[in-house]
Design a protein around this motif. Sequence first.
Motif, PDB file in Angstrom:
ATOM      1  N   ILE A  14     -18.695   3.827  -5.668  1.00  0.00           N
ATOM      2  CA  ILE A  14     -17.604   3.285  -6.677  1.00  0.00           C
ATOM      3  C   ILE A  14     -16.393   4.172  -6.917  1.00  0.00           C
ATOM      4  CG2 ILE A  14     -16.878   2.793  -9.143  1.00  0.00           C
ATOM      5  CD1 ILE A  14     -19.619   2.210  -9.725  1.00  0.00           C
ATOM      6  N   THR A  36     -12.826   3.465  -4.283  1.00  0.00           N
ATOM      7  CA  THR A  36     -11.446   3.293  -5.498  1.00  0.00           C
ATOM      8  C   THR A  36     -10.503   4.351  -4.865  1.00  0.00           C
ATOM      9  OG1 THR A  36     -12.807   2.979  -7.447  1.00  0.00           O
ATOM     10  CG2 THR A  36     -10.652   3.537  -7.604  1.00  0.00           C
ATOM     11  N   ARG A  40     -15.495  -0.827  -4.957  1.00  0.00           N
ATOM     12  CA  ARG A  40     -14.127  -1.123  -5.052  1.00  0.00           C
ATOM     13  C   ARG A  40     -14.146  -2.542  -6.141  1.00  0.00           C
ATOM     14  NH1 ARG A  40      -8.646   0.262  -5.448  1.00  0.00           N
ATOM     15  NH2 ARG A  40      -7.694  -1.568  -5.548  1.00  0.00           N
ATOM     16  N   PHE A  79     -14.995  -1.433  -9.472  1.00  0.00           N
ATOM     17  CA  PHE A  79     -13.763  -0.971 -10.117  1.00  0.00           C
ATOM     18  C   PHE A  79     -12.883  -2.193 -10.657  1.00  0.00           C
ATOM     19  CE2 PHE A  79      -9.353   1.084  -9.871  1.00  0.00           C
ATOM     20  CZ  PHE A  79      -9.480   1.856 -10.799  1.00  0.00           C
TER      21      PHE A  79
END
Lengths: 279, 326
Positions: B266, B270, B279, B282
């Motif tokens: 994650i 990101t 991503r 997020f």
Amino acid sequence: MRDFVRRFGRNKGAVVGAVVLLLVVALALLAPFLFPNDPWEILGPPFRRPGEMGFLLGTDTLGRDVAAGIAHGARVTLLLSLVSTAVALSIGVVLGAVAGYHGGWVDDVVMRFTEFFQTIPNFILLVVLVAIFTPSIASIVVAIGIVSWPPLARIVRGEFLTLRSREFVQAAEVLGQGSPRIIFGEILPNALSPVIVSASLMVATAVLLESALSFLGLGDPNLMSWGYMIGASRTVIRQAWWISFFPGVAIALTVLALNLVGEGLNDALNPRLARKGRA
Amino acid sequence: MGGRLGFIGQRLVKAVFVILGIIVLNFLLIRLAPGDPALVLAGEAGAADPKFVDDLRREFGLDQPVWRQLMIYMGGILSGDLGFSYRQKAPILDLILQRLPQTILLTGTALAFAIVVGVSLGAMAARRVGSWADSIITTLALLVYAMPQFWLGLMLVLLFGVQLGWLPTFGMNTINSGFTGIDHALDVARHLVLPSLTLGLFFMAVYARLTRASMLEVADLDFVRTGRAKGLAEGRVQRRYILRNALLPVVTYAGLQAGYLVGGSILIETVFAWPGIGRLAFEAVLVRDYNLLLGIFIIASVLVIAFNLLTDILYTVVDPRIELGT
């Protein structure tokens, strides 16, 4: 106690860690005196480099003082990490103690439950928990506690399994003491060393988790924290490296210090376990 | 052989229960979240559309008793229906499956790097305890272990992307490059270097520490002394006797770490705008698309459980004691 200090002092890394940690704690405590202004307050023009116009670590995208953010952020990060570790401790110690003391099916159920929490991706669970319950001090602290307790429960269970058959426990049972009293009054005090060691390491993990959350924008929106500072400035890293560089150094130093102290505590509290080869 | 199959069967049953547990946990989260569950599921954007919220209410049977809702929810997920993302206007399973290969590529590369380099460094340090090589490796591991991954990623972007200009720092391939075949693969590989390095470094530190400690422990055992007494070459003792046994905790750990690896994606995805499920998570957080977030949680968990199963099977191959028993 003297023995403890001597053994702790023999581990040079641990002493350095303790000094760094004390400095971070001092910074956190003194933040309101060192930087009396609100860390969110705009104090100068944006994007000032470190040292320019009297800003030791420069200013951020809006003109806030990076040094003030780090000092006030230390309060937030340390406090949230300590409290969330306390949450994890209470869950882990209780579950581990109950499982180890009662054994049998109780142990089975608790350990399956623990395994479950160890298997699921804990950072994603953390993000899900904080996002769904909306970011706030309470949700962050509880969520970090919820994803961090399993290793501790295992350690406490292991200690209880070996201690429960000892004479002093049998004596307490013969005297008719109830299980809560035996668990918390008799066995737990004898199982504290490994709990203290893992608690210190858990604070380090909690610092990383809290920073990661606020980096993703899942911190408490009212609190200035190190992770938030990095997250908010990452898009301008090409123009202004210092805004994200210094908070990261603060996180790394704090975590490193906590890990070193944890190892020193391990050497000092579990001298029999302190092996020559531990990295 | 029967022992091994039985062992794997047992693990399979366990995995099924864990997956059911995760579905129940998800259900509880939706129910316990503050506010109307339908609004929670709809997310910030979807909640503005009363028809969509009504559809959700009907779909989840929110007018029915709780246990009935759980059955409906569980049935839906087990049949592969993770719901619909209002924000992205697509079924959630499709969204995740589109992104999953990229995450597997990233985490797989990171894990391979972490294990190969970490175990080698750990073995090197263990062979020369107290030497400068040992000190450097140990200190490096300690430092990497303390750095937040997302920050380390940003610093690598600064160094290799901005200062030196060696590597791309954004996305998975060069936009509008028109690369095909081997050029495309090389382009992706260049984009993969920094994110997988960032994600892998932390685990490399973990494996280096673990291998070192584990090798030193095994080196003290009797069978190693016996091997040396038999006059075996030192290299053979190190590899066949010490390293092979010392790898057991490393394999166990690799299984346990799978969850952290996917979680770490994650942050890394990101930072590097890597188009994987990290991503996506997020993005889901940004627009409060909780239904999507929960879907990612389920699929990521299934992925981790599958990987755990794999390491369990691998364990039966690596562990010489299990081999003896069959």
